[in-house]
Design a protein around this motif. Structure first.
Motif, PDB file in Angstrom:
ATOM      1  N   GLU A 254       0.830  -1.210   0.000  1.00 39.75           N
ATOM      2  CA  GLU A 254       0.000   0.000   0.000  1.00 39.75           C
ATOM      3  C   GLU A 254       0.864   1.260   0.000  1.00 39.75           C
ATOM      4  O   GLU A 254       0.580   2.244  -0.703  1.00 39.75           O
ATOM      5  CB  GLU A 254      -0.908   0.001   1.232  1.00 39.75           C
ATOM      6  CG  GLU A 254      -1.779   1.251   1.347  1.00 39.75           C
ATOM      7  CD  GLU A 254      -2.478   1.349   2.683  1.00 39.75           C
ATOM      8  OE1 GLU A 254      -3.196   2.346   2.897  1.00 39.75           O
ATOM      9  OE2 GLU A 254      -2.304   0.436   3.524  1.00 39.75           O
ATOM     10  N   LYS A 263      -3.795   1.490  -4.225  1.00 37.98           N
ATOM     11  CA  LYS A 263      -3.624   1.842  -2.813  1.00 37.98           C
ATOM     12  C   LYS A 263      -4.909   1.572  -2.032  1.00 37.98           C
ATOM     13  O   LYS A 263      -4.875   1.037  -0.920  1.00 37.98           O
ATOM     14  CB  LYS A 263      -3.231   3.320  -2.704  1.00 37.98           C
ATOM     15  CG  LYS A 263      -2.824   3.757  -1.302  1.00 37.98           C
ATOM     16  CD  LYS A 263      -2.470   5.224  -1.281  1.00 37.98           C
ATOM     17  CE  LYS A 263      -1.172   5.483  -2.023  1.00 37.98           C
ATOM     18  NZ  LYS A 263      -0.003   4.935  -1.264  1.00 37.98           N
ATOM     19  N   LYS A 267      -5.403  -1.127   0.911  1.00 38.71           N
ATOM     20  CA  LYS A 267      -5.929  -0.661   2.205  1.00 38.71           C
ATOM     21  C   LYS A 267      -7.105  -1.525   2.651  1.00 38.71           C
ATOM     22  O   LYS A 267      -7.221  -1.907   3.821  1.00 38.71           O
ATOM     23  CB  LYS A 267      -6.379   0.797   2.069  1.00 38.71           C
ATOM     24  CG  LYS A 267      -6.996   1.380   3.352  1.00 38.71           C
ATOM     25  CD  LYS A 267      -5.963   1.464   4.458  1.00 38.71           C
ATOM     26  CE  LYS A 267      -6.476   2.288   5.637  1.00 38.71           C
ATOM     27  NZ  LYS A 267      -7.651   1.688   6.265  1.00 38.71           N
TER      28      LYS A 267
END
Length: 286
Positions: A254, A263, A267
């Protein structure tokens, strides 16, 4: 008939009858016997000795005495099961010895218990100071049970707000070098699984004094040769470490990517992995 043979026959008969009566009356430890049960045990022993050794009287009269005592004992036990008053009369009531941290001297005198005896019983319950005791009660059996003050009670997982996995009874699957099939089936395991676990540990079945499987399916071994060290099962710890490594890898992915979609995906995966770790922690982490 010679006296030796008469004594042998009478004793054998008395043992059989006494064993049958004992099975009917149930089994309790000596410390758990009520006063009446204690008297019954002494009386039955005397009657058996009478049947075995008194050759001048009729042996069947002793058997009649045994049966009467046994029926009377069964009747008393039935009344105790049905009536609280009978239980209190025969077994007596529990007596409070310490309440709200205060020793009740009158109750100590009532039970003819000295201060030294009270302290001895408290020490057996790991209470070395009366000031640490909130409540103590003498049960009808004579045992003393102790409740420590809240600040002196051991901390448990519940106090810390930690949820732990349920525990089941460990099953002995190997005894004296022999595989026990029934406990294996209880755990839902097979001989093939057991042999594979033994092979992984490098242990032959005939060298195992005792083998137990816990609720998580981990095999613990005790060998006849105490000089041989068997590695402690590490499967749960390894699985927990692997999950934490996966979480750390996802976090690094990430942070490394510059793609916003990637990303966000990483997450989301990190959050899901953290939830999985939290749910499995009670089962894997010790």
């Amino acid at each position: 008939m010679p006296d030796v043979f008469q004594v042998a026959i009478r004793t054998s008969l008395a043992v059989v009858v006494l064993f049958t009566i004992t099975k009917l009356l149930g089994k309790r430890q000596v410390s758990q016997l009520s006063l009446f049960e204690y008297i019954t045990g002494i009386t039955l022993g005397n009657l058996v000795a009478y049947i075995s050794m008194d050759l001048q009287t009729k042996w069947y009269l002793g058997i009649v005495g045994l049966m009467v005592w046994s029926l009377f004992s069964l009747g008393i036990e039935f009344l105790q099961l049905k009536s609280k008053k009978m239980r209190d009369f025969l077994d007596s009531k529990a007596t409070v010895l310490i309440k709200d941290g205060k020793v009740l001297e009158d109750n100590l005198k009532k039970e003819r218990l000295t201060t030294d005896e009270l302290m001895e019983q408290l020490r057996k319950k790991m209470a070395f100071r009366i000031a640490d005791v909130e409540f103590a009660i003498m049960e009808p059996s004579g045992d003393i049970n102790v409740l420590l003050k809240r600040e002196n009670q051991p901390i448990t997982a519940k106090h810390l707000g930690i949820k732990v996995g349920p525990e089941q009874e460990p099953q002995a699957v190997i005894m004296d070098g022999k595989i026990m099939d029934e406990p294996l089936a209880t755990m839902g395991l097979s001989r093939q699984w057991l042999n594979m676990e033994l092979e992984k540990k490098g242990v032959a079945i005939e060298n195992v004094f005792l083998g137990q499987v816990d609720t998580y399916g981990l095999l613990y071994l005790d060998l006849f040769d105490d000089q041989i060290k068997v590695p402690f099962p590490q499967e749960k710890e390894s699985a927990f470490v692997l999950l934490k490594k996966c979480e750390a890898d996802l976090m690094s992915f990430e942070l490394a990517t510059k793609d916003e979609k990637a990303k966000a995906m990483y997450k989301q995966c990190v959050d899901r992995m953290a939830k999985i770790i939290e749910e499995t922690r009670p089962y894997l982490y010790r």
